[in-house]
Write a protein that holds these residues in place. Structure first.
Motif, PDB file in Angstrom:
ATOM      1  N   LEU A   1       0.551  -0.152  10.194  1.00 53.16           N
ATOM      2  CA  LEU A   1       0.883  -1.500   9.732  1.00 53.16           C
ATOM      3  C   LEU A   1       2.346  -1.820  10.009  1.00 53.16           C
ATOM      4  CD1 LEU A   1      -0.969  -1.383   6.285  1.00 53.16           C
ATOM      5  CD2 LEU A   1      -1.781  -2.439   8.403  1.00 53.16           C
ATOM      6  N   TYR A   2       3.210  -0.866   9.749  1.00 49.91           N
ATOM      7  CA  TYR A   2       4.634  -1.023  10.039  1.00 49.91           C
ATOM      8  C   TYR A   2       4.834  -1.279  11.527  1.00 49.91           C
ATOM      9  CZ  TYR A   2       9.620   0.361  10.040  1.00 49.91           C
ATOM     10  OH  TYR A   2      10.989   0.397  10.180  1.00 49.91           O
ATOM     11  N   ALA A   3       4.130  -0.505  12.346  1.00 53.38           N
ATOM     12  CA  ALA A   3       4.252  -0.649  13.801  1.00 53.38           C
ATOM     13  C   ALA A   3       3.793  -2.022  14.266  1.00 53.38           C
ATOM     14  CB  ALA A   3       3.446   0.448  14.497  1.00 53.38           C
TER      15      ALA A   3
ATOM     16  N   ARG B   1      -8.152 -10.119  -3.327  1.00 52.06           N
ATOM     17  CA  ARG B   1      -7.942 -10.299  -1.890  1.00 52.06           C
ATOM     18  C   ARG B   1      -6.482 -10.085  -1.503  1.00 52.06           C
ATOM     19  NH1 ARG B   1     -11.757 -14.011  -3.451  1.00 52.06           N
ATOM     20  NH2 ARG B   1     -13.728 -13.982  -2.283  1.00 52.06           N
ATOM     21  N   TRP B   2      -5.576 -10.262  -2.468  1.00 48.08           N
ATOM     22  CA  TRP B   2      -4.157 -10.067  -2.204  1.00 48.08           C
ATOM     23  C   TRP B   2      -3.827  -8.636  -1.798  1.00 48.08           C
ATOM     24  CZ3 TRP B   2      -1.932  -6.526  -5.532  1.00 48.08           C
ATOM     25  CH2 TRP B   2      -2.648  -6.257  -6.706  1.00 48.08           C
ATOM     26  N   LEU B   3      -4.770  -7.714  -2.023  1.00 45.34           N
ATOM     27  CA  LEU B   3      -4.563  -6.341  -1.589  1.00 45.34           C
ATOM     28  C   LEU B   3      -4.776  -6.166  -0.088  1.00 45.34           C
ATOM     29  CD1 LEU B   3      -6.317  -4.379  -4.473  1.00 45.34           C
ATOM     30  CD2 LEU B   3      -3.875  -4.316  -3.912  1.00 45.34           C
ATOM     31  N   PHE B   4      -5.383  -7.154   0.555  1.00 44.90           N
ATOM     32  CA  PHE B   4      -5.746  -7.011   1.966  1.00 44.90           C
ATOM     33  C   PHE B   4      -5.217  -8.130   2.851  1.00 44.90           C
ATOM     34  CE2 PHE B   4      -8.981  -5.082  -0.749  1.00 44.90           C
ATOM     35  CZ  PHE B   4      -8.895  -3.766  -0.320  1.00 44.90           C
TER      36      PHE B   4
ATOM     37  N   TRP C   1       0.816  -1.215   0.000  1.00 43.63           N
ATOM     38  CA  TRP C   1       0.000   0.000   0.000  1.00 43.63           C
ATOM     39  C   TRP C   1       0.853   1.270   0.000  1.00 43.63           C
ATOM     40  CZ3 TRP C   1      -4.913   0.644  -1.249  1.00 43.63           C
ATOM     41  CH2 TRP C   1      -5.710  -0.496  -1.310  1.00 43.63           C
ATOM     42  N   LEU C   2       2.097   1.174   0.462  1.00 41.76           N
ATOM     43  CA  LEU C   2       2.991   2.315   0.331  1.00 41.76           C
ATOM     44  C   LEU C   2       3.222   2.636  -1.137  1.00 41.76           C
ATOM     45  CD1 LEU C   2       4.923   4.442   1.428  1.00 41.76           C
ATOM     46  CD2 LEU C   2       6.701   2.678   1.526  1.00 41.76           C
ATOM     47  N   LEU C   3       3.414   1.609  -1.956  1.00 38.07           N
ATOM     48  CA  LEU C   3       3.594   1.826  -3.391  1.00 38.07           C
ATOM     49  C   LEU C   3       2.329   2.407  -4.021  1.00 38.07           C
ATOM     50  CD1 LEU C   3       5.489  -1.467  -4.331  1.00 38.07           C
ATOM     51  CD2 LEU C   3       6.463   0.827  -4.017  1.00 38.07           C
ATOM     52  N   ILE C   4       1.174   1.884  -3.600  1.00 41.16           N
ATOM     53  CA  ILE C   4      -0.094   2.399  -4.124  1.00 41.16           C
ATOM     54  C   ILE C   4      -0.293   3.862  -3.717  1.00 41.16           C
ATOM     55  CG2 ILE C   4      -2.603   2.164  -4.030  1.00 41.16           C
ATOM     56  CD1 ILE C   4      -2.156  -0.867  -3.655  1.00 41.16           C
ATOM     57  N   HIS C   5      -0.051   4.167  -2.454  1.00 44.16           N
ATOM     58  CA  HIS C   5      -0.198   5.540  -1.979  1.00 44.16           C
ATOM     59  C   HIS C   5       0.755   6.476  -2.719  1.00 44.16           C
ATOM     60  CE1 HIS C   5      -2.386   5.195   2.140  1.00 44.16           C
ATOM     61  NE2 HIS C   5      -2.880   4.335   1.271  1.00 44.16           N
TER      62      HIS C   5
END
Length: 367
Positions: A149-151, A347-350, A110-114
């Motif tokens: 998420l990182y935390a 679903r691989w996105l979550f 999601w970092l790449l998506i953001h």
């Protein structure tokens, strides 16, 4: 949210009425995710609009949002720690894949998506990587807006590593780290401050789960009033004394805030009309968390100029309710996108994809 990634492919089941812990905890998460989105709406969109209405309503919204800072993420991490108590008892290989690798995968993806989508809204005031070096930094040492998420990946690693260490020897250093970071005694670029400050709340939720559940189970109206009053007084005293950066003050105020938050969530859980809806929202916080910032960025690009260009009368009609309406819109669009992505089998996105090995022949034959 620590248990969400494995459950995004099916609608959340209605909690058993007898499961009061799940009801209050999920309701607390529901409130927290609303506060997260509301804060981002206020800071990153609402306060960036050119309001020319002659009354300080935008400033009041900003001040109100700041009052929830000691509550929002500390309570979120406390609940995550409560849910993590059983997970850390599993073997290392299970924890490493389902929690550590799972959350790191979601964070990186999601970092790449953001990064890609936020490039389309350069005026949105938020952390973003604008170079490969910046992206690498966000992937490793200075987490982005997705730092929760990182935390969790980091916190699960720490919690599993020190699982057999006496509780006091775990919580005291984590509390000291929180106090040092909150006092500005550590270099905390980006979202490192939140990373340092909230470890103690995750570990407290994990190690003090029985006490927290008992606190929620015995919550009554008198305690709600007392904890709410204590929170308001703590905020007022901190503001009057300018003590936000005093050593130990911010973590202490956050502890009071969490005590109030757990009490309030437990009381809300006893009102089905509201508590059930918040609990339902609380069980699907992951998609809201990862999707809402790109949605907000695109809505900001769409709405900023038209709203700033309204005359005083037009702005006066929307200035008070704008943050609430936009928060609801962002959450609604995020959930709609989540449902759409699941419908096309994304679903691989979550959740971290699982590799399913073919069953041995004798097992297949037995079926």
């Amino acid at each position: 949210m620590s248990r969400l990634p494995t459950r995004t492919d099916t609608p959340p089941a209605k909690p058993d009425p007898a499961d009061k812990r799940a009801a209050w905890a999920d309701a607390a998460k529901g409130v927290c995710i609303i506060l997260v989105v509301l804060w981002h709406v206020v800071v990153k969109d609402y306060l960036q609009i050119d309001w020319h209405i002659g009354v300080p309503v935008p400033g009041l919204w900003g001040a109100l949002g700041e009052q929830f800072l000691p509550l929002r993420m500390p309570l979120f991490f406390t609940i995550s720690g409560v849910f993590a108590a059983n997970a850390v008892l599993r073997p290392w290989r299970v924890v490493a894949r389902s929690r550590v690798a799972g959350f790191l995968y979601l964070y990186a993806l999601w970092l790449l998506i953001h990064t890609a989508i936020l490039a389309l809204a350069p005026d949105l005031p938020t952390d973003r990587a604008t170079s490969l070096l910046g992206l690498l930094e966000q992937l490793t040492i200075t987490p982005s807006n997705l730092w929760y998420l990182y935390a969790l990946a980091l916190y699960f690693t720490i919690a599993k590593t020190v699982r057999r260490v006496p509780r006091a020897l775990v919580l005291v250093p984590a509390a000291a780290l929180s106090a040092v970071a909150a006092a500005g005694l550590l270099d905390t670029p980006g979202n490192r401050a939140g990373l340092y400050q909230n470890l103690v709340f995750f570990l407290a939720g994990l190690h003090l789960r029985p006490q927290i559940e008992r606190w929620a189970a015995t919550a009554n109206r008198r305690r709600l009033v007392l904890t709410a009053g204590a929170y308001v007084l703590a905020l007022a005293a901190m503001a009057v004394a300018g003590a936000q950066r005093w050593f130990g003050v911010w973590p202490l105020v956050s502890v009071v805030a969490v005590a109030f938050g757990v009490t309030a969530a437990a009381r809300l859980g006893r009102w089905p009309a509201l508590g059930d809806r918040l609990a339902t929202l609380g069980r699907i916080t992951l998609p809201i968390y990862v999707i809402h910032m790109p949605v907000l960025a695109l809505l900001h690009r769409l709405l900023h100029a038209p709203v700033s260009g309204l005359d005083g009368v037009g702005q006066g009609l929307i200035v008070l309710g704008y943050p609430i309406l936009l928060t609801g819109l962002v959450i609604g669009v995020s959930l709609a996108l989540h449902r759409g992505l699941l419908a096309v089998h994304a679903r691989w996105l979550f959740a971290l994809p699982t590799s399913r090995r073919p069953a041995p022949r004798h097992v297949a034959a037995a079926r």
